[in-house]
Scaffold this active site. Structure first.
Site, PDB file in Angstrom:
ATOM      1  N   GLN A   1     -18.899   6.200  12.814  1.00 28.86           N
ATOM      2  CA  GLN A   1     -19.484   4.869  12.931  1.00 28.86           C
ATOM      3  C   GLN A   1     -18.857   3.904  11.928  1.00 28.86           C
ATOM      4  O   GLN A   1     -18.835   2.690  12.144  1.00 28.86           O
ATOM      5  CB  GLN A   1     -21.000   4.948  12.714  1.00 28.86           C
ATOM      6  CG  GLN A   1     -21.716   3.614  12.827  1.00 28.86           C
ATOM      7  CD  GLN A   1     -23.227   3.778  12.788  1.00 28.86           C
ATOM      8  OE1 GLN A   1     -23.819   4.283  13.735  1.00 28.86           O
ATOM      9  NE2 GLN A   1     -23.848   3.384  11.696  1.00 28.86           N
TER      10      GLN A   1
ATOM     11  N   ASN B   1      -1.203 -26.310  -6.132  1.00 33.28           N
ATOM     12  CA  ASN B   1      -1.163 -24.853  -6.086  1.00 33.28           C
ATOM     13  C   ASN B   1      -0.971 -24.311  -4.667  1.00 33.28           C
ATOM     14  O   ASN B   1      -1.602 -24.803  -3.724  1.00 33.28           O
ATOM     15  CB  ASN B   1      -2.461 -24.280  -6.660  1.00 33.28           C
ATOM     16  CG  ASN B   1      -2.664 -24.665  -8.116  1.00 33.28           C
ATOM     17  OD1 ASN B   1      -1.709 -24.782  -8.879  1.00 33.28           O
ATOM     18  ND2 ASN B   1      -3.918 -24.868  -8.500  1.00 33.28           N
TER      19      ASN B   1
ATOM     20  N   LYS C   1     -15.835   0.906  12.497  1.00 32.93           N
ATOM     21  CA  LYS C   1     -15.936  -0.445  13.047  1.00 32.93           C
ATOM     22  C   LYS C   1     -15.796  -1.538  12.001  1.00 32.93           C
ATOM     23  O   LYS C   1     -14.990  -2.463  12.141  1.00 32.93           O
ATOM     24  CB  LYS C   1     -17.252  -0.596  13.811  1.00 32.93           C
ATOM     25  CG  LYS C   1     -17.321   0.308  15.021  1.00 32.93           C
ATOM     26  CD  LYS C   1     -18.705   0.434  15.580  1.00 32.93           C
ATOM     27  CE  LYS C   1     -18.788   1.628  16.501  1.00 32.93           C
ATOM     28  NZ  LYS C   1     -18.506   2.908  15.817  1.00 32.93           N
TER      29      LYS C   1
ATOM     30  N   GLU D   1      -1.152 -17.477  -1.897  1.00 35.64           N
ATOM     31  CA  GLU D   1      -1.748 -16.553  -2.864  1.00 35.64           C
ATOM     32  C   GLU D   1      -2.892 -15.753  -2.242  1.00 35.64           C
ATOM     33  O   GLU D   1      -3.044 -14.551  -2.494  1.00 35.64           O
ATOM     34  CB  GLU D   1      -2.229 -17.318  -4.095  1.00 35.64           C
ATOM     35  CG  GLU D   1      -1.080 -17.859  -4.946  1.00 35.64           C
ATOM     36  CD  GLU D   1      -1.562 -18.732  -6.106  1.00 35.64           C
ATOM     37  OE1 GLU D   1      -2.783 -18.954  -6.204  1.00 35.64           O
ATOM     38  OE2 GLU D   1      -0.709 -19.196  -6.875  1.00 35.64           O
TER      39      GLU D   1
ATOM     40  N   TYR E   1     -17.586  14.665  17.966  1.00 32.98           N
ATOM     41  CA  TYR E   1     -18.060  13.430  17.349  1.00 32.98           C
ATOM     42  C   TYR E   1     -18.915  13.736  16.120  1.00 32.98           C
ATOM     43  O   TYR E   1     -19.684  14.694  16.090  1.00 32.98           O
ATOM     44  CB  TYR E   1     -18.884  12.607  18.347  1.00 32.98           C
ATOM     45  CG  TYR E   1     -19.362  11.291  17.759  1.00 32.98           C
ATOM     46  CD1 TYR E   1     -18.531  10.178  17.724  1.00 32.98           C
ATOM     47  CD2 TYR E   1     -20.639  11.174  17.206  1.00 32.98           C
ATOM     48  CE1 TYR E   1     -18.959   8.977  17.164  1.00 32.98           C
ATOM     49  CE2 TYR E   1     -21.072   9.985  16.642  1.00 32.98           C
ATOM     50  CZ  TYR E   1     -20.225   8.898  16.617  1.00 32.98           C
ATOM     51  OH  TYR E   1     -20.637   7.715  16.052  1.00 32.98           O
TER      52      TYR E   1
ATOM     53  N   LYS F   1      -1.395 -30.437 -11.102  1.00 31.50           N
ATOM     54  CA  LYS F   1      -1.167 -29.198 -10.381  1.00 31.50           C
ATOM     55  C   LYS F   1      -1.229 -29.365  -8.858  1.00 31.50           C
ATOM     56  O   LYS F   1      -2.048 -30.097  -8.329  1.00 31.50           O
ATOM     57  CB  LYS F   1      -2.203 -28.142 -10.794  1.00 31.50           C
ATOM     58  CG  LYS F   1      -2.127 -27.671 -12.233  1.00 31.50           C
ATOM     59  CD  LYS F   1      -0.851 -26.912 -12.518  1.00 31.50           C
ATOM     60  CE  LYS F   1      -0.782 -25.596 -11.803  1.00 31.50           C
ATOM     61  NZ  LYS F   1      -1.847 -24.651 -12.201  1.00 31.50           N
TER      62      LYS F   1
ATOM     63  N   SER G   1     -26.236   0.347  13.684  1.00 32.35           N
ATOM     64  CA  SER G   1     -24.893  -0.251  13.656  1.00 32.35           C
ATOM     65  C   SER G   1     -24.851  -1.589  14.389  1.00 32.35           C
ATOM     66  O   SER G   1     -23.795  -2.209  14.489  1.00 32.35           O
ATOM     67  CB  SER G   1     -23.880   0.704  14.296  1.00 32.35           C
ATOM     68  OG  SER G   1     -24.204   0.936  15.656  1.00 32.35           O
TER      69      SER G   1
ATOM     70  N   THR H   1      19.158 -10.286  -5.369  1.00 26.25           N
ATOM     71  CA  THR H   1      18.776  -8.887  -5.531  1.00 26.25           C
ATOM     72  C   THR H   1      18.231  -8.777  -6.954  1.00 26.25           C
ATOM     73  O   THR H   1      18.740  -9.435  -7.869  1.00 26.25           O
ATOM     74  CB  THR H   1      19.966  -7.915  -5.354  1.00 26.25           C
ATOM     75  OG1 THR H   1      20.950  -8.165  -6.361  1.00 26.25           O
ATOM     76  CG2 THR H   1      20.598  -8.075  -3.977  1.00 26.25           C
ATOM     77  N   HIS H   2      17.196  -7.986  -7.125  1.00 25.46           N
ATOM     78  CA  HIS H   2      16.525  -7.848  -8.430  1.00 25.46           C
ATOM     79  C   HIS H   2      16.031  -9.204  -8.946  1.00 25.46           C
ATOM     80  O   HIS H   2      15.876  -9.408 -10.153  1.00 25.46           O
ATOM     81  CB  HIS H   2      17.456  -7.224  -9.473  1.00 25.46           C
ATOM     82  CG  HIS H   2      18.074  -5.940  -9.040  1.00 25.46           C
ATOM     83  ND1 HIS H   2      17.414  -4.738  -9.107  1.00 25.46           N
ATOM     84  CD2 HIS H   2      19.295  -5.680  -8.495  1.00 25.46           C
ATOM     85  CE1 HIS H   2      18.200  -3.777  -8.643  1.00 25.46           C
ATOM     86  NE2 HIS H   2      19.343  -4.325  -8.258  1.00 25.46           N
TER      87      HIS H   2
ATOM     88  N   ASN I   1     -21.142   8.862  22.924  1.00 23.82           N
ATOM     89  CA  ASN I   1     -19.886   9.270  22.299  1.00 23.82           C
ATOM     90  C   ASN I   1     -18.670   8.761  23.074  1.00 23.82           C
ATOM     91  O   ASN I   1     -17.720   8.226  22.497  1.00 23.82           O
ATOM     92  CB  ASN I   1     -19.815  10.798  22.176  1.00 23.82           C
ATOM     93  CG  ASN I   1     -20.855  11.357  21.229  1.00 23.82           C
ATOM     94  OD1 ASN I   1     -21.631  10.616  20.633  1.00 23.82           O
ATOM     95  ND2 ASN I   1     -20.888  12.679  21.087  1.00 23.82           N
TER      96      ASN I   1
ATOM     97  N   SER J   1      -6.103 -28.526  -9.258  1.00 28.26           N
ATOM     98  CA  SER J   1      -6.788 -27.884 -10.379  1.00 28.26           C
ATOM     99  C   SER J   1      -7.990 -28.731 -10.781  1.00 28.26           C
ATOM    100  O   SER J   1      -7.964 -29.961 -10.672  1.00 28.26           O
ATOM    101  CB  SER J   1      -5.828 -27.744 -11.564  1.00 28.26           C
ATOM    102  OG  SER J   1      -6.530 -27.462 -12.752  1.00 28.26           O
TER     103      SER J   1
END
Length: 458
Positions: A321, A284, A324, A289, A316, A282, A22, A154-155, A109, A276
């Protein structure tokens, strides 16, 4: 040679060695591991399990290793498997057999349980600091746009008028709750597990309270089996991080919509936008995003942790492990997203005129028109129907409520008089909503004062 080599007759297969190791991801715990070991060695010396001179030698050896790691002079090895064994191996190489006494009365442990708690306590603080930075940006944007009227939705349909400041305070509330969740997580994380051993503590007369005090923990864990088997604090942190990302993702979606030609409510700074490869016009909102996309990644870490733990018997198990990489990636992702999102939004330009123009259409003052009739003594449900007829009339004749003549109003209901125009004016619609939590100037000012006070406490 492995530290457990006395029991085995064969060397570990290289594939198993690599699979089991690890150090590739727990190397970041080196400071917490060394600080925990220094506290443990100091305690061993205090209670006489090792001599004062041996404790001093171990502590100085560990301090030297820490300094060398931070100056880039140490290379960890897969052969030593994890951060604990790498540090212990280095210590023994440097100070000889005395280094072998460090592991008295402890296990990997309880050692890793300590390292994880200590590390994540620091990370909680760093995430809160980044939320504080974002909250500061929201406060500043609200202060600049107290009078910026815009449609609330709303919506995803225009619903009622509000202000951009009120909108910002809504997101400020979300992130305040996130801070509260992180603080609660920290409280449960702030328990010191070292001294639990593999699962049943130790026959040596160790002083767990001394170690806890040295490391700045509020208390020690109460049950040794739970101490080494518990990863609730990791899961709870991942859950809080996931909710933060959900809030950031919702906010990102708003930014993406607001930057579109269809809305044109917001213009991102060129430094926080991309273009772009084929369409030269463009601009963006890639930062927003990506934040929206990375939300799924953090959710994935939470699901990894929940799934990993769901079938594990006490105490344990090696499965643990896997905690992490999941939590480290979630923390790194959230910190990155909070930081860059705050900078992106701070430098964005609010298009106040476009927001006001959008608020002028879509009949978002319809509820206020109905409330006007209610004040005239008409039951709300009847007022609702009257305004519905007015809107149908407006749609048929390409009008808005504020462009209708008084004669038009009275043709639907005789209770209207010239005061209706002030009642349905957008400024009135906003500032008459004086109810606590609403969009009026006074109400938003109180919300901002509350936020400012909150920021001083974190």
């Amino acid at each position: 040679m492995k530290l457990w080599a006395g029991r085995f007759q064969k060397e570990t297969d290289k594939k198993v060695n690599d699979f089991n190791s690890s150090i590739g991801f727990d190397a970041r715990l080196y400071r917490e591991d060394i600080e925990g070991s220094i506290a443990h060695a100091t305690m061993l010396g205090e209670v006489g399990i090792v001599t004062a001179e041996e404790a001093k030698q171990i502590v100085e050896g560990l301090q030297g290793i820490l300094a060398d790691i931070e100056s880039g002079k140490v290379e960890f090895t897969v052969d030593a498997e994890d951060i604990h064994m790498n540090i212990e191996t280095l210590l023994t190489e440097r100070i000889g057999d005395t280094g072998k006494k460090l592991h008295t009365a402890r296990s990997r442990n309880d050692q890793i349980a300590l390292d994880m708690r200590s590390h994540l306590k620091k990370e909680v603080g760093e995430v809160i600091a980044l939320i504080k930075k974002l909250e500061g940006v929201l406060y500043d944007k609200a202060q600049e746009n107290m009078e910026t009227i815009m449609p609330g939705y709303t919506h995803l349909q225009r619903a009622q008028p509000t202000t951009f400041a009120h909108y910002m305070m809504a997101y400020a509330q979300m992130f305040r709750r996130d801070v509260g969740r992180l603080q609660d997580t920290y409280k449960r994380m702030d328990e010191m597990p070292l001294g639990s051993g593999a699962l049943a503590t130790s026959t040596f007369p160790i002083d767990r309270q001394s170690v806890a005090k040295q490391l700045g923990y509020a208390r020690v864990t109460e049950n040794s089996m739970d101490s080494v088997a518990d990863r609730d604090f990791v899961i709870e942190f991942a859950s809080a991080l996931s909710i933060i990302m959900m809030h950031l993702s919702r906010f990102s979606e708003e930014v993406i919509l607001w930057c579109s030609n269809e809305f044109q409510f917001l213009d991102l700074d060129d430094a926080y936008s991309t273009g772009s490869s084929i369409m030269p016009q463009k601009k963006n909102p890639d930062v927003a995003e990506l934040v929206r996309g990375k939300t799924g990644r953090v959710y994935g870490s939470l699901m990894t942790l929940l799934t990993m733990m769901k079938g594990l018997p006490l105490a344990y198990n090696k499965d643990m492990q896997e905690d992490k990489e999941a939590i480290f990636d979630a923390v790194d992702t959230v910190k990155l997203c909070l930081d860059v999102f705050a900078d992106m939004f701070k430098t964005a330009t609010v298009k106040q005129y476009n927001m006001r123009k959008a608020a002028s259409g879509g009949f978002i003052n319809a509820t206020d028109c109905a409330d006007y009739l209610v004040r005239k003594g008409i039951p709300f449900r009847d007022a609702y129907k009257i305004v519905g007829k007015l809107i149908s009339y407006c749609i048929e004749h390409d009008e808005y409520l504020e462009t209708l003549t008084l004669k038009d109003f009275c043709s639907i209901c005789s209770e209207f008089d010239a005061s209706v125009y002030d009642a349905i004016a957008l400024r009135t619609c906003v500032n008459e909503r004086k109810v606590e939590g609403g969009p009026s100037h006074d109400s938003v000012t109180k919300q901002m004062e509350s936020l400012k006070k909150f920021l001083k406490t974190i």
